[in-house]
Design a protein around this motif. Structure first.
Motif, mmCIF file in Angstrom:
data_model
loop_
_atom_site.group_PDB
_atom_site.id
_atom_site.type_symbol
_atom_site.label_atom_id
_atom_site.label_comp_id
_atom_site.label_asym_id
_atom_site.label_seq_id
_atom_site.Cartn_x
_atom_site.Cartn_y
_atom_site.Cartn_z
ATOM 1 N N VAL A 63 0.824 -1.196 0.000
ATOM 2 C CA VAL A 63 0.000 0.000 0.000
ATOM 3 C C VAL A 63 0.867 1.258 0.000
ATOM 4 O O VAL A 63 0.518 2.276 -0.626
ATOM 5 C CB VAL A 63 -0.966 -0.004 1.210
ATOM 6 C CG1 VAL A 63 -0.205 0.107 2.529
ATOM 7 C CG2 VAL A 63 -1.985 1.127 1.084
ATOM 8 N N HIS A 64 2.034 1.198 0.668
ATOM 9 C CA HIS A 64 2.952 2.339 0.653
ATOM 10 C C HIS A 64 3.512 2.553 -0.755
ATOM 11 O O HIS A 64 3.642 3.691 -1.220
ATOM 12 C CB HIS A 64 4.101 2.118 1.635
ATOM 13 C CG HIS A 64 3.671 2.022 3.068
ATOM 14 N ND1 HIS A 64 3.274 0.834 3.636
ATOM 15 C CD2 HIS A 64 3.567 2.970 4.046
ATOM 16 C CE1 HIS A 64 2.956 1.038 4.899
ATOM 17 N NE2 HIS A 64 3.116 2.325 5.183
ATOM 18 N N ALA A 112 -12.980 0.634 -2.244
ATOM 19 C CA ALA A 112 -12.142 1.588 -2.962
ATOM 20 C C ALA A 112 -12.993 2.646 -3.657
ATOM 21 O O ALA A 112 -12.648 3.836 -3.694
ATOM 22 C CB ALA A 112 -11.267 0.863 -3.981
ATOM 23 N N THR A 113 -14.106 2.217 -4.228
ATOM 24 C CA THR A 113 -15.011 3.169 -4.888
ATOM 25 C C THR A 113 -15.589 4.156 -3.883
ATOM 26 O O THR A 113 -15.686 5.366 -4.150
ATOM 27 C CB THR A 113 -16.146 2.419 -5.597
ATOM 28 O OG1 THR A 113 -15.588 1.467 -6.508
ATOM 29 C CG2 THR A 113 -17.045 3.385 -6.346
ATOM 30 N N ALA A 162 -6.726 3.288 -6.227
ATOM 31 C CA ALA A 162 -5.722 2.221 -6.173
ATOM 32 C C ALA A 162 -5.222 1.992 -4.752
ATOM 33 O O ALA A 162 -5.063 0.844 -4.318
ATOM 34 C CB ALA A 162 -4.553 2.571 -7.098
ATOM 35 N N VAL A 163 -4.974 3.073 -4.019
ATOM 36 C CA VAL A 163 -4.493 2.929 -2.639
ATOM 37 C C VAL A 163 -5.558 2.253 -1.774
ATOM 38 O O VAL A 163 -5.260 1.333 -0.994
ATOM 39 C CB VAL A 163 -4.111 4.306 -2.060
ATOM 40 C CG1 VAL A 163 -3.820 4.193 -0.561
ATOM 41 C CG2 VAL A 163 -2.893 4.869 -2.778
ATOM 42 N N PHE A 215 3.609 5.674 -5.746
ATOM 43 C CA PHE A 215 3.400 5.694 -7.188
ATOM 44 C C PHE A 215 2.375 6.766 -7.548
ATOM 45 O O PHE A 215 2.509 7.479 -8.549
ATOM 46 C CB PHE A 215 2.932 4.323 -7.675
ATOM 47 C CG PHE A 215 2.720 4.257 -9.164
ATOM 48 C CD1 PHE A 215 3.792 4.069 -10.025
ATOM 49 C CD2 PHE A 215 1.444 4.382 -9.700
ATOM 50 C CE1 PHE A 215 3.602 4.025 -11.400
ATOM 51 C CE2 PHE A 215 1.235 4.322 -11.068
ATOM 52 C CZ PHE A 215 2.321 4.142 -11.926
ATOM 53 N N GLY A 216 1.351 6.914 -6.731
ATOM 54 C CA GLY A 216 0.349 7.952 -6.963
ATOM 55 C C GLY A 216 0.930 9.353 -6.841
ATOM 56 O O GLY A 216 0.616 10.237 -7.649
ATOM 57 N N VAL A 217 1.791 9.549 -5.842
ATOM 58 C CA VAL A 217 2.432 10.856 -5.678
ATOM 59 C C VAL A 217 3.266 11.191 -6.912
ATOM 60 O O VAL A 217 3.208 12.303 -7.452
ATOM 61 C CB VAL A 217 3.309 10.873 -4.411
ATOM 62 C CG1 VAL A 217 4.132 12.158 -4.352
ATOM 63 C CG2 VAL A 217 2.459 10.731 -3.160
ATOM 64 N N VAL A 218 4.058 10.189 -7.368
ATOM 65 C CA VAL A 218 4.900 10.407 -8.546
ATOM 66 C C VAL A 218 4.038 10.704 -9.776
ATOM 67 O O VAL A 218 4.360 11.590 -10.579
ATOM 68 C CB VAL A 218 5.796 9.171 -8.798
ATOM 69 C CG1 VAL A 218 6.537 9.302 -10.121
ATOM 70 C CG2 VAL A 218 6.794 9.002 -7.659
#
Length: 516
Positions: free
Chosen positions: A10-11, A53-54, A41-42, A16-19
């Motif tokens: 999860v980290h 997630a939704t 995704a997280v 990856f989301g931050v990037v």
């Protein structure tokens, strides 16, 4: 003894989301889509449930809205006040006396910068730019100030100094403080941002003045005639938008500013014809033109008084922003009744609706972005992920920072400039405010590692993001509006501003490390 942090999938997904969001900003793409997908995704990785997630996608924006709605409301009320003042013509009346002061181009540079700063501090640069362009710019050109000099003064004072501190409305400090996990320290962030913005602005204005000083000419009406002989305002702005970028930042502030300019010019024409307002409204116009700056000036003194006289009570939390918003609402009612009489029962409501529309138009895209970065803070992640009340959520970003803090230089200067650089990168999309959740979150995580208070790093990151994307360094930001109103090439304006603004940011960051 240093506590080890175990990183999981999860980290990795969160990083990856931050990037992905940062790369989207660098590529000038809208960051809302990657923010929503990254939140999904997280949450899916954490819970293993597509349904959860939704739901988290919705909860992320909802949590951000709960935290930031007070900010939206202040923007709406201040905008409604400006609309009410504009209906009376009081907005132009406030700046008209400054035209008599501009005896030469050197004084004109200072007057244009000073008036732009004051108006932008209370109403943001979007309405300030067309108001100054319609009222002060012609007088400054007659005084001998070149159009490029006027454009630099407006951009530095409005989009730079005033917007980066946002000391009165306090949108930026509020977002930065909440993202850093110190919501009660928004006033501290605002105070530090004010100091840094003044330092950056003083350097930028000084270097900008030196850059155009040789082009200042003796006063003459011919300067204005030559300038007016060029392209029309709308044609100039529209052409630059098509040339520079098909899509401008997250807020499309140049369009908002152009619409405001058209309103100012239309009302100015009515005023010239003597049909704008009846005599009682005209009297109220003069009263409110004086009362508005006096009242808000008194508010600033009231907020600063406890820092000069420690015994006085200090406003806590969001009280300062609430005081500004409440004052704006009451003054809007006065202006509405002065302009419309009994009809103000309807027009006042219309002003508030218009203000709310403007507020969400200007800031709405921040919600899903802030929701994603709030997902990285334990204070908010539980609510976003749907965990039971009272359950501590994952502290994703802070856990990653703690896992790698042995690799992060302990030098506070290095960390400060790293946060400044991140802020400038996030501002590349041309919005200025979209990156504040990221710089705030990094400030909260890196502050203890670097030995700097998170509010200091948050203010530094805010400087980088807003000075870059707010409209001084990026040609596809609202700098296009400034260039269009002053009828100068936007790319040339961005080049002229680059060294003065960067020099100011470097000096203010160094002083922030030493002073704070």
């Amino acid at each position: 003894m240093r506590m080890e942090v175990q990183l999981g999938s999860v980290h990795a997904v969160y990083l990856f989301g931050v990037v992905a969001i940062v790369l989207s900003m660098v590529l000038r793409a809208n960051v809302v889509v990657p923010a929503i997908l990254a939140t999904f995704a997280v949450a899916a990785t954490f819970s293993g449930s597509l349904t959860g997630a939704t739901i988290a996608v919705f909860n992320g924006s909802l949590v951000a809205a709960k935290e930031l709605f007070s900010i939206f409301l202040v923007i709406a009320l201040m905008t409604s006040l400006l609309n009410a003042l504009r209906a009376l013509g009081a907005d132009q009346q406030m700046v008209r006396p400054f035209r008599r002061v501009m005896t030469n181009g050197h004084v004109g540079f200072l007057v244009v910068a000073g008036v732009t700063y004051l108006i932008s501090l209370f109403f943001w640069p979007t309405p300030a730019v067309p108001l100054v362009a319609a009222t002060l710019l012609p007088a400054a050109l007659v005084a001998g100030l070149p159009p490029m000099g006027a454009a630099m003064a407006i951009a530095i004072a409005g989009q730079g100094m005033a917007l980066s501190s946002d000391y009165v409305i306090r949108v930026a400090p509020g977002i930065s403080a909440r993202a850093a996990g110190i919501p009660d320290a928004a006033a501290m962030v605002a105070d530090k941002a004010l100091v840094l913005s003044l330092i950056t602005g003083a350097v930028a204005l000084g270097l900008g003045y030196l850059a155009v000083r040789a082009q200042i000419r003796a006063p003459s009406q011919r300067h204005l005639d030559r300038w007016q002989g060029g392209a029309s305002l709308a044609d100039s702005l529209a052409g630059q938008r098509e040339t520079v970028a098909p899509k401008i930042g997250s807020f499309d502030k140049s369009v908002l500013a152009l619409q405001a300019a058209e309103g100012v010019e239309g009302e100015a024409a009515l005023a010239g014809g003597g049909t704008l307002a009846a005599a009682p409204a005209a009297r109220w116009c003069g009263v409110l033109a004086i009362a508005t700056p006096v009242v808000f000036g008194a508010l600033i003194l009231f907020m600063l008084a406890p820092k000069v006289f420690p015994g006085l009570p200090e406003l806590k939390g969001g009280d300062a922003a609430a005081l500004v918003g409440g004052t704006a609402a009451l003054m809007m009612l006065v202006a509405s009744f002065a302009a419309d009489g009994a009809k103000a029962m309807h027009t006042a409501a219309d002003h508030i609706i218009d203000g709310l529309v403007f507020s969400f138009r200007a800031m709405g895209t921040v919600l899903p972005i802030a929701g994603f970065f709030f997902l990285g803070a334990g204070e908010f992640s539980g609510a976003i992920l749907g965990l039971p009340a009272g359950t501590q959520g994952p502290d994703l970003l802070f856990e990653v920072i703690r896992a790698f803090d042995h690799l992060i230089p302990q030098n506070p200067t290095v960390v400060a400039f790293a946060v400044l650089l991140v802020g400038m990168i996030t501002g590349i999309d041309g919005s200025g405010f979209a990156g504040l959740p990221l710089t705030g979150a990094l400030s909260g995580a890196l502050g203890p590692v670097a030995g700097l208070h998170p509010s200091t790093l948050a203010a530094i990151g805010q400087m980088g993001a807003v000075w870059t994307g707010g409209g001084t360094l990026i040609a596809w930001s609202s700098l296009i509006a400034v260039a269009g109103f002053c009828r100068v090439p936007v790319l040339d304006l961005a080049r002229m501003l680059f060294l003065p603004v960067c020099a100011g940011l470097i000096l203010s960051t160094l002083l922030a490390v030493l002073l704070f």
